[in-house]
Design an enzyme around this catalytic site. Structure first.
Site, PDB file in Angstrom:
ATOM      1  N   PHE A  69     -40.109  93.828 -67.127  1.00  0.00           N
ATOM      2  CA  PHE A  69     -41.518  93.727 -66.747  1.00  0.00           C
ATOM      3  C   PHE A  69     -41.874  92.250 -66.649  1.00  0.00           C
ATOM      4  O   PHE A  69     -41.811  91.516 -67.639  1.00  0.00           O
ATOM      5  CB  PHE A  69     -42.464  94.407 -67.755  1.00  0.00           C
ATOM      6  CG  PHE A  69     -43.906  94.284 -67.307  1.00  0.00           C
ATOM      7  CD1 PHE A  69     -44.454  95.192 -66.425  1.00  0.00           C
ATOM      8  CD2 PHE A  69     -44.687  93.201 -67.711  1.00  0.00           C
ATOM      9  CE1 PHE A  69     -45.768  95.049 -65.959  1.00  0.00           C
ATOM     10  CE2 PHE A  69     -46.004  93.053 -67.256  1.00  0.00           C
ATOM     11  CZ  PHE A  69     -46.538  93.979 -66.378  1.00  0.00           C
ATOM     12  N   ASP A 115     -38.441  84.518 -69.504  1.00  0.00           N
ATOM     13  CA  ASP A 115     -39.841  84.946 -69.471  1.00  0.00           C
ATOM     14  C   ASP A 115     -40.257  85.262 -70.910  1.00  0.00           C
ATOM     15  O   ASP A 115     -39.972  86.331 -71.443  1.00  0.00           O
ATOM     16  CB  ASP A 115     -39.999  86.175 -68.570  1.00  0.00           C
ATOM     17  CG  ASP A 115     -41.449  86.674 -68.533  1.00  0.00           C
ATOM     18  OD1 ASP A 115     -42.269  86.235 -69.366  1.00  0.00           O
ATOM     19  OD2 ASP A 115     -41.750  87.537 -67.679  1.00  0.00           O
ATOM     20  N   LYS A 119     -50.059  84.467 -71.886  1.00  0.00           N
ATOM     21  CA  LYS A 119     -50.666  85.203 -72.996  1.00  0.00           C
ATOM     22  C   LYS A 119     -51.122  84.296 -74.154  1.00  0.00           C
ATOM     23  O   LYS A 119     -52.152  83.656 -74.032  1.00  0.00           O
ATOM     24  CB  LYS A 119     -49.717  86.308 -73.453  1.00  0.00           C
ATOM     25  CG  LYS A 119     -49.561  87.370 -72.348  1.00  0.00           C
ATOM     26  CD  LYS A 119     -48.944  88.664 -72.811  1.00  0.00           C
ATOM     27  CE  LYS A 119     -49.087  89.717 -71.711  1.00  0.00           C
ATOM     28  NZ  LYS A 119     -47.849  90.219 -71.164  1.00  0.00           N
TER      29      LYS A 119
HETATM   30  C1  LIG Z   1     -47.677  90.346 -69.664  1.00  0.00           C
HETATM   31  C2  LIG Z   1     -46.399  89.884 -69.088  1.00  0.00           C
HETATM   32  C3  LIG Z   1     -46.316  89.309 -67.807  1.00  0.00           C
HETATM   33  C4  LIG Z   1     -47.506  89.236 -66.867  1.00  0.00           C
HETATM   34  O1  LIG Z   1     -48.556  88.491 -67.350  1.00  0.00           O
HETATM   35  P1  LIG Z   1     -50.013  88.653 -66.677  1.00  0.00           P
HETATM   36  O2  LIG Z   1     -50.827  87.590 -67.331  1.00  0.00           O
HETATM   37  O3  LIG Z   1     -50.485  90.044 -66.986  1.00  0.00           O
HETATM   38  O4  LIG Z   1     -49.848  88.432 -65.217  1.00  0.00           O
HETATM   39  C5  LIG Z   1     -45.093  88.844 -67.376  1.00  0.00           C
HETATM   40  N1  LIG Z   1     -43.997  88.933 -68.152  1.00  0.00           N
HETATM   41  C6  LIG Z   1     -44.034  89.476 -69.379  1.00  0.00           C
HETATM   42  C7  LIG Z   1     -42.784  89.525 -70.189  1.00  0.00           C
HETATM   43  C8  LIG Z   1     -45.219  89.999 -69.879  1.00  0.00           C
HETATM   44  O5  LIG Z   1     -45.240  90.582 -71.088  1.00  0.00           O
END
Ligand SMILES: *Cc1c(COP(=O)(O)O)cnc(C)c1O
Length: 427
Positions: free
Chosen positions: A145, A232, A274
């Site tokens: 994701f 990520d 985040k």
């Molecule tokens: C939440 C998340 C995203 C996307 O972030 P948004 O601010 O919602 O666009 C991408 N990668 C990971 C691993 C995430 O948990």
């Protein structure tokens, strides 16, 4: 306690009528947050066990972060980067030192930062690796994701996230997570690969923690085949998993040194979002060293709000709080207690199959099919008992409280969770 839900229903109806139905929220309407607590419009108090998908690691409305927001908002909010501003430079210096990279490219949402990393990797492939135009490939993992843009969902294998949104962006190869041998084979068989994009712990997929050595092997393979290791850490980063970054592995973070070269895997590109702002403001970032970041030149990428003064001030404050309040250490300590308490419960449970996770990023798997509504019903019952959590992929419940939680509060939460689960036991 929960008798009158009129107000709640009014808000839910408004949202349902006028908001697109792209989420399926728990039926609770929140209006206030402080630290580990949330209050709904009826005045009920809850422990937050989602932390806005790990954006609120520092706790709701952290006074220092809110002060940084307020102070900066009264001074200067947005200039665009057509001009310099006096907050971005200091922030860039601060965050690159903090995480040990040469440069930052600031964005707003997580998905934008992932898009940025993809663009950097492709351009790096053409310019530094000599890959022909439009041939660059990026390796990703099953169950990934990385956000919601058209390119990112193109390499998702979540049918719901992907279906009917084609045509999809080409240039991605998907392999199993936690399988270095698959990565080696893939890199060996394709000379057009520019990067390997991976969540160190898969979050949305249901908190899948790879084997101890996986990330270091990934790094070695990426070095060997001259491919960028792109981590990520939007959900796993900023102390969530018990170290500053999940790629730090079991490095015993102290507040002074958070990245020991011999104990962590070192990504070429680090993606954060985040909790970079403590959930106060949308701030994301891509970090890399000069040999990678310098492929991006004026006009080639940008964002009107990326690196704006409020974002910069808020993020600096949010990162300072992480060290000052030793959140990595606390997440590690409380995570161990949480899993051991839940494991104790599982010994005699028919409802919970297992608990897994690292630091304060944990999940339990419910003994029912992903299509069942058992996990949803458990979350409704948890809400009635004063704790907010959300299922992922049907039968998995993620537990991710703010990292400022005390041991006493955590034990109170464990008792709410086990008491609630008990009511679902069949015998
Ligand atoms: C939440 C998340 C995203 C996307 O972030 P948004 O601010 O919602 O666009 C991408 N990668 C990971 C691993 C995430 O948990």
């Amino acid at each position: 306690m929960f008798a009158d839900t009129t107000l709640t229903n009014q808000f839910i109806d408004l949202e349902h009528q006028h908001g697109a139905h792209n989420y399926h929220p728990l039926p609770v309407v929140l209006e206030r947050g402080e630290g580990v607590y949330l209050w709904d419009v009826e005045g009920n108090k809850y422990f937050d066990f989602l932390s806005a998908y790990s954006a609120v690691n520092q706790g709701h409305c952290h006074p220092k972060i809110i002060k940084a927001l307020n102070d900066q908002a009264q001074q200067l909010c947005l200039t665009s980067r057509a001009f310099h501003n006096s907050t971005f430079g200091p922030f860039a210096a601060f965050i690159t030192t903090y995480f040990g990279f040469d440069k930052i490219l600031p964005m707003n949402s997580g998905a934008e930062a992932v898009e940025t990393a993809i663009k950097i990797a492709r351009k790096w492939g053409v310019q530094k690796k000599g890959i022909p135009q439009e041939q660059a490939q990026i390796v990703v993992c099953h169950g990934n994701f990385h956000g919601r843009t058209t390119t990112i969902i193109s390499f998702s294998d979540d049918e719901v996230a992907k279906k009917d949104f084609g045509p999809y962006t080409p240039g991605f190869i998907s392999i199993p997570h936690n399988n270095a041998e698959e990565l080696r084979k893939t890199l060996e068989n394709n000379s057009n690969i520019v990067g390997f994009l991976v969540e160190p712990i898969q979050g949305e997929a249901g908190i899948f923690v790879p084997e101890e050595n996986y990330l270091r092997e990934v790094q070695q393979l990426c070095n060997q085949y001259q491919v960028l290791f792109i981590a990520d850490e939007i959900q796993t980063g900023i102390a969530r998993t018990g170290s500053l970054l999940a790629v730090c592995g079991n490095c015993n973070c102290s507040s002074s040194c958070l990245r020991q070269p011999d104990t962590f895997a070192n990504p070429d590109i680090l993606i954060l979002g985040k909790a970079l702002s403590g959930g106060v403001y949308p701030v994301s970032a891509v970090l890399a060293n000069n040999n990678v970041m310098d492929v991006i030149q004026p006009g080639e990428h940008g964002s009107t709000f990326g690196g704006n003064p409020i974002a910069a001030a808020v993020a600096m404050s949010a990162l300072r709080v992480v060290k000052e309040e030793k959140l990595a250490e606390n997440a590690r300590k409380l995570g161990k207690i949480f899993r051991s308490e839940i494991n104790e419960y599982i010994k005699t449970s028919n409802v919970v199959l297992l608990v897994r996770g690292k630091g304060l990023l944990n999940a339990i798997v419910i003994n029912d099919t992903p299509e069942s509504d058992t996990a949803w019903n458990i979350c409704l019952a948890l809400k009635e008992n004063g704790l907010l959590a959300k299922p992922t992929h049907g039968n998995i419940i993620r537990f991710a409280p703010p990292l400022i939680m005390t041991e006493e509060e955590l034990l109170e939460c464990v008792s709410i969770i086990t008491k609630t689960l008990s009511a679902f036991e069949t015998n």
